[in-house]
Scaffold this motif. Structure first.
Motif, PDB file in Angstrom:
ATOM      1  N   PHE A  11       0.833  -1.199   0.000  1.00  0.00           N
ATOM      2  CA  PHE A  11       0.000   0.000   0.000  1.00  0.00           C
ATOM      3  C   PHE A  11       0.873   1.256   0.000  1.00  0.00           C
ATOM      4  O   PHE A  11       0.659   2.185  -0.772  1.00  0.00           O
ATOM      5  N   LEU A  12       1.883   1.222   0.890  1.00  0.00           N
ATOM      6  CA  LEU A  12       2.762   2.394   1.010  1.00  0.00           C
ATOM      7  C   LEU A  12       3.548   2.623  -0.280  1.00  0.00           C
ATOM      8  O   LEU A  12       3.673   3.753  -0.754  1.00  0.00           O
ATOM      9  N   PHE A  15       1.373   4.090  -2.758  1.00  0.00           N
ATOM     10  CA  PHE A  15       1.051   5.464  -2.394  1.00  0.00           C
ATOM     11  C   PHE A  15       2.208   6.398  -2.745  1.00  0.00           C
ATOM     12  O   PHE A  15       2.035   7.441  -3.375  1.00  0.00           O
ATOM     13  N   LYS A 214      -0.729   7.761 -18.059  1.00  0.00           N
ATOM     14  CA  LYS A 214      -0.936   8.874 -17.141  1.00  0.00           C
ATOM     15  C   LYS A 214      -1.081   8.299 -15.740  1.00  0.00           C
ATOM     16  O   LYS A 214      -2.090   7.705 -15.414  1.00  0.00           O
ATOM     17  N   ARG A 220      -7.207   8.959 -21.235  1.00  0.00           N
ATOM     18  CA  ARG A 220      -8.602   8.952 -21.686  1.00  0.00           C
ATOM     19  C   ARG A 220      -8.800  10.176 -22.584  1.00  0.00           C
ATOM     20  O   ARG A 220      -8.783  11.307 -22.113  1.00  0.00           O
TER      21      ARG A 220
ATOM     22  N   LEU B   2       7.193  -8.135  14.656  1.00  0.00           N
ATOM     23  CA  LEU B   2       7.027  -6.695  14.828  1.00  0.00           C
ATOM     24  C   LEU B   2       7.000  -6.305  16.307  1.00  0.00           C
ATOM     25  O   LEU B   2       6.334  -6.954  17.115  1.00  0.00           O
ATOM     26  N   LYS B   7       4.620  -1.327  15.038  1.00  0.00           N
ATOM     27  CA  LYS B   7       3.184  -1.207  14.758  1.00  0.00           C
ATOM     28  C   LYS B   7       2.760   0.252  14.794  1.00  0.00           C
ATOM     29  O   LYS B   7       1.986   0.709  13.949  1.00  0.00           O
ATOM     30  N   ILE B  10       3.936   1.866  11.590  1.00  0.00           N
ATOM     31  CA  ILE B  10       3.096   1.495  10.441  1.00  0.00           C
ATOM     32  C   ILE B  10       1.753   2.208  10.529  1.00  0.00           C
ATOM     33  O   ILE B  10       1.276   2.797   9.548  1.00  0.00           O
ATOM     34  N   LEU B  13       2.099   5.850   9.613  1.00  0.00           N
ATOM     35  CA  LEU B  13       2.291   6.041   8.167  1.00  0.00           C
ATOM     36  C   LEU B  13       0.977   5.899   7.420  1.00  0.00           C
ATOM     37  O   LEU B  13       0.650   6.705   6.551  1.00  0.00           O
ATOM     38  N   VAL B  14       0.217   4.854   7.787  1.00  0.00           N
ATOM     39  CA  VAL B  14      -1.064   4.638   7.121  1.00  0.00           C
ATOM     40  C   VAL B  14      -1.976   5.830   7.391  1.00  0.00           C
ATOM     41  O   VAL B  14      -2.650   6.334   6.488  1.00  0.00           O
ATOM     42  N   ALA B  17      -0.895   8.767   5.326  1.00  0.00           N
ATOM     43  CA  ALA B  17      -1.234   8.532   3.921  1.00  0.00           C
ATOM     44  C   ALA B  17      -2.716   8.780   3.692  1.00  0.00           C
ATOM     45  O   ALA B  17      -3.102   9.471   2.748  1.00  0.00           O
ATOM     46  N   SER B  20      -3.622  12.394   3.808  1.00  0.00           N
ATOM     47  CA  SER B  20      -3.191  13.119   2.610  1.00  0.00           C
ATOM     48  C   SER B  20      -4.206  12.944   1.494  1.00  0.00           C
ATOM     49  O   SER B  20      -4.549  13.871   0.783  1.00  0.00           O
ATOM     50  N   PHE B  21      -4.717  11.696   1.379  1.00  0.00           N
ATOM     51  CA  PHE B  21      -5.736  11.432   0.363  1.00  0.00           C
ATOM     52  C   PHE B  21      -6.948  12.318   0.594  1.00  0.00           C
ATOM     53  O   PHE B  21      -7.479  12.933  -0.322  1.00  0.00           O
ATOM     54  N   ASP B 117      -8.881  13.255 -20.296  1.00  0.00           N
ATOM     55  CA  ASP B 117      -7.627  13.987 -20.101  1.00  0.00           C
ATOM     56  C   ASP B 117      -7.471  15.089 -21.142  1.00  0.00           C
ATOM     57  O   ASP B 117      -6.809  16.086 -20.906  1.00  0.00           O
TER      58      ASP B 117
END
Lengths: 338, 121
Positions: A11-12, A15, A214, A220, B2, B7, B10, B13-14, B17, B20-21, B117
């Protein structure tokens, strides 16, 4: 636990990768249209340098290939052909030297003329001049004037040999308007590749090339609806392809209640009326550009047959009634809007 | 194996992330606007919610832009071919109006984002 860690790591990584390549773009007014170059890259300075160099390259191509730019190579050739005219008929000995770059583009133009049975023809210059589409007041030339000028439009009368050009008749000339925009797009893409750019789009007023993907997915690209301003006919998903459209809606004027658009049939001297638009998808924008123009004039049936015959070339044709036909290789890649 | 700190690392970080989304999502989720550029320089960003007229100095003269009922168009321009005026109203993200002689570019930006696009025309 290990599975969990692995999942998180994946995932990281996704990302981080997704964010590393940022979008950089620049818009400029070039070649009588709006040129946009978009680059996805992980280094700002490199991306901007690549964009600037490729814009500069397009400007250079414009200044070399335009028949309206005093000082361009094409302008010089047309002028020299005209000067020769004053002295008398241009004989085969009267050759005008041409740069290597322009010479190969002239050869490609002849190839396109042969493929399209002369419906793409850069010797259209004398016709272009009397229609004055580039001027402030375009007008329909008189019938007699068109007939007089048509004698000078024929790619067969343009002779290319050993890096030199000559014309069979006095009064002939060349205009690369049907191919130069595409050629400039190709030239810009070459620079981007040289600068190690892996993902980019060079768009010269709707004639474009998409390099790589892209941000991990296919590009697209919408195809404009020829009769509904602001709407699209459908979308195609592509990578490493040129997409060029010729339409009768791009540049036109009205005279006596009739609409005259800018794609002139080199055989009749009048705007071609078999199609509303032709979109070509191919590996090179110059080729796609010339082919779209030629097929627009050639008409939907012969045009589609030609597309199917050419390897690596796909297309969409909208005929004069508005019926859409799609080449076999594009059927699975295109999504129509209703 | 771990450790507890791993933990926490991690998890943080998650969390970062994901945040940020969300941030990206919220930033792009603004109301429709029109961006006006003259000679490649942004001169004004206008909301389509407020009706107004905008007077601009283009490369070759005056250009007047009108915003009404969530749409935008060019109403006056000193150019000859009037391509910009003939384009009419635009209101969808990604659509634009171009006036080459005046080097004016009006682009709609919005929360939906363009579905494509680019458009080949």
């Amino acid at each position: 636990m290990k599975k969990f860690t692995a999942l998180i790591s994946i995932f990281l990584i996704f990302f981080i990768c997704g964010c590393a390549n940022r979008e950089y773009s620049k818009v400029e007014f070039l070649m009588d249209t709006v040129v946009e170059i978009k680059v996805y890259h992980n280094n700002k300075a490199e991306a901007q340098e690549a964009i600037d160099s490729s814009m500069e390259e397009m400007r250079r191509v414009e200044q070399k290939m335009s028949s309206f730019f005093p000082g361009s190579e094409v302008f010089r050739i047309n002028k020299e052909a005209l000067l020769e005219e004053k002295k008398g008929p241009l004989s085969a000995e009267q050759w005008i030297p041409v740069s290597n770059e322009l010479f190969s583009l002239l050869k490609e133009s002849v190839h396109l003329s042969q493929l399209t049975r002369g419906t793409f023809d850069i010797t259209i210059y004398p016709l272009w001049k009397i229609w004055k589409f580039k001027g402030e007041n375009p007008e329909v030339p008189g019938k007699g004037e068109i007939e007089r000028v048509l004698k000078f439009v024929n790619y067969g009368g343009m002779i290319l040999k050993d890096g030199k050009i000559s014309f069979a008749k006095k009064g002939m000339g060349i205009d690369l308007g049907g191919i130069a925009k595409g050629y400039a797009v190709d030239a810009a893409v070459k620079i981007l590749k040289k600068k190690n750019i892996k993902s980019a789009m060079v768009n010269a007023g709707g004639d474009m090339y998409v390099l790589g993907r892209k941000q991990g997915r296919l590009w697209r690209i919408g195809i404009r609806h020829p009769r509904r301003e602001g709407e699209i006919l459908g979308t195609i998903e592509v990578e490493d392809e040129a997409i060029v459209t010729s339409g009768d809606y791009e540049r036109f004027f009205f005279s006596g209640g009739k609409r005259y658009h800018h794609i002139i049939n080199p055989k009749t001297g009048y705007p071609a009326d078999e199609c509303q638009s032709v979109t070509i998808v191919a590996k090179e924008a110059a080729f796609a550009d010339g082919l779209a123009t030629g097929i627009f004039v050639l008409g939907p049936k012969k045009g589609m047959a030609l597309i199917e015959n050419l390897e690596g070339v796909e297309g969409v044709i909208v005929n004069k009634e508005g019926d859409v036909s799609t080449s076999s290789g594009l059927v699975s890649k295109i999504k129509y809007v209703n | 194996m771990l450790t507890r700190n791993d933990k926490i690392l991690i998890f943080s970080l998650v969390a970062i992330a994901s945040l940020s989304f969300l941030r990206l999502f919220f930033i792009s989720n603004r109301a429709s606007e029109a961006l006006i550029k003259v000679d490649n320089l942004p001169v004004q960003r206008v909301s389509l919610k407020t009706d107004r007229r905008i007077d601009l100095e283009g490369e070759n003269g005056r250009v007047v832009i009108e915003v009404r009922e969530g749409r935008v168009r060019v109403v006056e321009s000193t150019c000859f071919q009037r391509i910009c005026i003939n384009t009419g109203w635009i209101n969808k993200p990604g659509q634009n109006i171009v006036c080459l002689p005046n080097k004016v570019l009006v682009t709609i930006e919005g929360k939906e984002g363009p579905k494509v696009d680019a458009v080949s025309y």
